[in-house]
Design a protein around this motif. Structure first.
Motif, short mmCIF file in Angstrom:
data_model
loop_
_atom_site.label_atom_id
_atom_site.label_comp_id
_atom_site.label_asym_id
_atom_site.label_seq_id
_atom_site.Cartn_x
_atom_site.Cartn_y
_atom_site.Cartn_z
N ASN A 41 1.08 -1.67 -0.14
CA ASN A 41 -0.02 0.24 0.12
C ASN A 41 0.71 1.46 -0.01
OD1 ASN A 41 -1.65 2.25 1.22
ND2 ASN A 41 -3.27 0.41 1.18
N THR A 71 0.31 4.69 0.18
CA THR A 71 -0.36 5.71 0.19
C THR A 71 -0.13 6.06 2.07
OG1 THR A 71 -2.41 4.83 1.73
CG2 THR A 71 -3.11 5.06 -0.61
N PHE A 72 0.29 5.00 2.24
CA PHE A 72 1.09 5.38 3.84
C PHE A 72 2.10 4.33 3.93
CE2 PHE A 72 -0.82 2.66 7.16
CZ PHE A 72 -1.78 2.04 5.92
N GLU A 95 0.78 -6.35 -0.17
CA GLU A 95 -1.20 -6.47 -1.07
C GLU A 95 -0.07 -7.33 -1.85
OE1 GLU A 95 -3.94 -4.42 -1.20
OE2 GLU A 95 -2.77 -2.47 0.14
C1 LIG Z 1 -4.08 1.79 1.44
O1 LIG Z 1 -4.32 2.67 2.35
C2 LIG Z 1 -5.23 3.78 2.48
C3 LIG Z 1 -5.93 3.91 3.88
O2 LIG Z 1 -5.68 2.72 5.03
C4 LIG Z 1 -6.74 2.94 2.10
O3 LIG Z 1 -7.84 3.21 2.18
C5 LIG Z 1 -6.50 1.81 1.25
O4 LIG Z 1 -7.63 1.32 0.26
C6 LIG Z 1 -5.47 1.42 0.44
N1 LIG Z 1 -4.72 0.67 -1.05
C7 LIG Z 1 -5.15 -0.04 -1.31
C8 LIG Z 1 -4.54 -0.21 -3.02
O5 LIG Z 1 -5.01 -1.51 -0.98
#
Ligand SMILES: *[C@@H]1O[C@H](CO)[C@@H](O)[C@H](O)[C@H]1NC(C)=O
Ligand SMILES: *[C@@H]1O[C@H](CO)[C@@H](O)[C@H](O)[C@H]1NC(C)=O
Length: 219
Positions: free
Chosen positions: A177, A179-180, A204
């Motif tokens: 992931n 995003t963080f 992931e």
């Molecule tokens: C990654 O983490 C964020 C925050 O928890 C979430 O909203 C998002 O769906 C996630 N991305 C994936 C590809 O799972």
């Protein structure tokens, strides 16, 4: 066959309950309880760990500086465990402490979320926080790519090891992931030697543990 299925069932229950437990033999050298995990696989650059679902107490703070945000967040969470909750309960400190760090440019204004793990005694029935900025939530079972490092966790050291891990993922095709990530601390600021910190990225898909040789790594 039935016996075997029963046995597997019992083992699963035991594993599921052993997620917050005794710190003995872990990196949690200053607390009685620690978040436990199963090691899935490892390379020279990282480990893949599986964590069970657990309840945490968290608070978010917006800042351009991780140091500033975490100082404020720590005070708020420390208030909660010191008795600022509906039942006036004192709650023991656990490890690790997580900081959710958005994958946005360093020095940009970001929302940092700090989380304390609730001790096993309070996992089922956590006291309600007095401060409306403090909340209880459950993190689901998750697999993490984990890089360990010593010294102090700062915005700079976290940035360095996070970038290093992302470079490794680029080479070996591990998916995560993006995003963080979590900045993960195990020690109080009062400890000066053998400090332990980690960077976690959420796995992931299937975890990848094919090793990338150190020659390929740019430092
Ligand atoms: C990654 O983490 C964020 C925050 O928890 C979430 O909203 C998002 O769906 C996630 N991305 C994936 C590809 O799972
Ligand atoms: C931080 O979160 C608050 C509340 O959800 C939101 O209004 C704000 O835009 C966020 N800041 C950043 C830099 O994402």
């Amino acid at each position: 066959m039935i016996l075997l299925t029963g046995l597997v069932g019992v083992l699963l229950v035991l594993t599921a309950e052993a997620k917050v437990g005794n710190s003995e033999g872990t990196k949690c050298t200053e607390t009685k309880e620690c978040l436990l995990y199963d090691l899935v696989c490892e390379t020279a650059e990282y480990e893949v760990r599986k964590y069970g679902a657990a309840k945490w107490v968290s608070t978010m703070e917006e800042s351009w500086s991780m140091e500033y945000a975490t100082m404020t967040a720590f005070r708020r969470l420390f208030g909660y465990i010191s008795g600022e909750n509906a039942e006036g309960k004192k709650i023991e400190m656990t490890a690790p402490v997580l900081v959710t760090i958005p994958e946005e440019p360093i020095w940009s204004t970001r929302n940092f979320t700090m989380s304390f793990l609730l001790p096993s005694e309070f996992q089922q029935n956590p006291p309600t926080p007095d401060n409306t900025k403090v909340y209880i939530h459950e993190m689901p079972e998750m697999k993490m790519y984990v890089r360990s490092y010593g010294g102090w966790m700062t915005g700079i050291s976290d940035f360095y090891y996070a970038r290093r891990l992302k470079n490794t993922f680029k080479i070996n095709g591990a998916t995560y992931n993006n995003t963080f990530h979590f900045g993960v601390g195990y020690d109080s600021p009062m400890k000066w030697y053998n400090r332990h910190n980690e960077v976690w990225f959420k796995v992931e898909g299937e975890p990848v543990c094919s090793s990338s040789s150190s020659e390929e790594m740019s430092d």
